[in-house]
Scaffold this motif. Structure first.
Motif, PDB file in Angstrom:
ATOM      1  N   UNK A   1      25.964  -0.872  29.360  1.00 30.65           N
ATOM      2  CA  UNK A   1      24.758  -0.036  29.399  1.00 30.65           C
ATOM      3  C   UNK A   1      24.458   0.305  30.836  1.00 30.65           C
ATOM      4  N   UNK A   2      23.838   1.430  31.045  1.00 25.18           N
ATOM      5  CA  UNK A   2      23.483   1.893  32.377  1.00 25.18           C
ATOM      6  C   UNK A   2      21.985   2.173  32.400  1.00 25.18           C
ATOM      7  N   UNK A   3      21.302   1.591  33.368  1.00 22.70           N
ATOM      8  CA  UNK A   3      19.866   1.823  33.514  1.00 22.70           C
ATOM      9  C   UNK A   3      19.601   2.318  34.926  1.00 22.70           C
ATOM     10  N   UNK A   4      18.768   3.334  35.023  1.00 20.05           N
ATOM     11  CA  UNK A   4      18.404   3.871  36.335  1.00 20.05           C
ATOM     12  C   UNK A   4      16.938   4.292  36.313  1.00 20.05           C
ATOM     13  N   UNK A   5      16.516   5.002  37.331  1.00 24.06           N
ATOM     14  CA  UNK A   5      15.112   5.412  37.431  1.00 24.06           C
ATOM     15  C   UNK A   5      14.653   6.235  36.233  1.00 24.06           C
ATOM     16  N   UNK A   6      15.558   7.027  35.669  1.00 25.16           N
ATOM     17  CA  UNK A   6      15.147   7.899  34.567  1.00 25.16           C
ATOM     18  C   UNK A   6      15.143   7.179  33.220  1.00 25.16           C
ATOM     19  N   UNK A   7      15.908   6.094  33.082  1.00 22.51           N
ATOM     20  CA  UNK A   7      15.976   5.408  31.797  1.00 22.51           C
ATOM     21  C   UNK A   7      15.184   4.111  31.754  1.00 22.51           C
ATOM     22  N   UNK A   8      14.908   3.506  32.918  1.00 21.37           N
ATOM     23  CA  UNK A   8      14.182   2.233  32.925  1.00 21.37           C
ATOM     24  C   UNK A   8      13.028   2.216  33.916  1.00 21.37           C
TER      25      UNK A   8
ATOM     26  N   UNK B   1       7.995  -4.593  37.358  1.00 24.56           N
ATOM     27  CA  UNK B   1       8.287  -5.494  36.240  1.00 24.56           C
ATOM     28  C   UNK B   1       8.459  -4.763  34.911  1.00 24.56           C
ATOM     29  N   UNK B   2       7.767  -3.673  34.728  1.00 22.78           N
ATOM     30  CA  UNK B   2       7.876  -2.918  33.484  1.00 22.78           C
ATOM     31  C   UNK B   2       9.295  -2.394  33.265  1.00 22.78           C
ATOM     32  N   UNK B   3      10.008  -2.123  34.337  1.00 23.60           N
ATOM     33  CA  UNK B   3      11.393  -1.663  34.214  1.00 23.60           C
ATOM     34  C   UNK B   3      12.260  -2.736  33.568  1.00 23.60           C
ATOM     35  N   UNK B   4      12.046  -3.984  33.961  1.00 25.71           N
ATOM     36  CA  UNK B   4      12.817  -5.091  33.402  1.00 25.71           C
ATOM     37  C   UNK B   4      12.416  -5.360  31.952  1.00 25.71           C
ATOM     38  N   UNK B   5      11.152  -5.140  31.628  1.00 25.87           N
ATOM     39  CA  UNK B   5      10.707  -5.231  30.233  1.00 25.87           C
ATOM     40  C   UNK B   5      11.456  -4.205  29.383  1.00 25.87           C
TER      41      UNK B   5
ATOM     42  N   UNK C   1      14.164  -5.069  26.369  1.00 24.98           N
ATOM     43  CA  UNK C   1      13.908  -4.530  25.038  1.00 24.98           C
ATOM     44  C   UNK C   1      15.102  -3.686  24.563  1.00 24.98           C
ATOM     45  N   UNK C   2      15.610  -2.830  25.432  1.00 28.83           N
ATOM     46  CA  UNK C   2      16.753  -1.980  25.077  1.00 28.83           C
ATOM     47  C   UNK C   2      18.006  -2.798  24.780  1.00 28.83           C
TER      48      UNK C   2
ATOM     49  N   UNK D   1      13.804 -11.893  27.897  1.00 26.44           N
ATOM     50  CA  UNK D   1      13.958 -11.834  29.353  1.00 26.44           C
ATOM     51  C   UNK D   1      14.510 -13.123  29.964  1.00 26.44           C
ATOM     52  N   UNK D   2      14.131 -14.279  29.431  1.00 28.36           N
ATOM     53  CA  UNK D   2      14.589 -15.531  30.040  1.00 28.36           C
ATOM     54  C   UNK D   2      16.069 -15.807  29.795  1.00 28.36           C
ATOM     55  N   UNK D   3      16.713 -14.968  29.010  1.00 27.88           N
ATOM     56  CA  UNK D   3      18.149 -15.072  28.795  1.00 27.88           C
ATOM     57  C   UNK D   3      18.944 -14.083  29.619  1.00 27.88           C
ATOM     58  N   UNK D   4      18.255 -13.371  30.511  1.00 33.37           N
ATOM     59  CA  UNK D   4      18.901 -12.355  31.334  1.00 33.37           C
ATOM     60  C   UNK D   4      18.838 -12.750  32.807  1.00 33.37           C
ATOM     61  N   UNK D   5      19.823 -12.330  33.560  1.00 27.18           N
ATOM     62  CA  UNK D   5      19.905 -12.640  34.983  1.00 27.18           C
ATOM     63  C   UNK D   5      19.970 -11.350  35.786  1.00 27.18           C
TER      64      UNK D   5
END
Length: 85
Positions: free
Chosen positions: A3-10, A16-20, A24-25, A30-34
């Motif tokens: 998956x690719x996330x950038x300013x337009x997708x995340x 912090x909302x970007x990581x949320x 979700x996507x 979240x605690x399972x992600x690094x």
């Protein structure tokens, strides 16, 4: 799955909302992600969203450690899982 996330997708990596959004996507808690970065504002935002973090500081990097985040000198350390937890 890649998956690719950038300013337009995340959103910005300093929000912090970007990581949320990314968690979700991806369908993961979240605690399972690094998140790995060399920039404190990005690491702080990921932590605020509940992610695990690691600050990258290569041996020849003159910058100080990133307070509040475990540091690694190479991504190999992350694969072994021994020095950053």
């Amino acid at each position: 799955m890649v998956r690719h996330f950038d300013l337009t997708t995340a959103g910005p990596k300093t929000s912090p909302e970007s990581y949320d959004t990314i968690a979700r996507e991806l369908g993961h808690a979240p605690d399972g992600l690094l998140f790995v970065s060399d920039l404190a504002p990005e690491l702080d935002a990921a932590t605020a969203a509940g992610w695990r973090t690691a600050a990258v500081r290569r041996a020849d990097d003159e910058r100080t450690a990133v307070p509040g985040h475990p540091a690694v000198t190479s991504l190999t350390e992350l694969l072994s899982g021994t020095s950053w937890r």
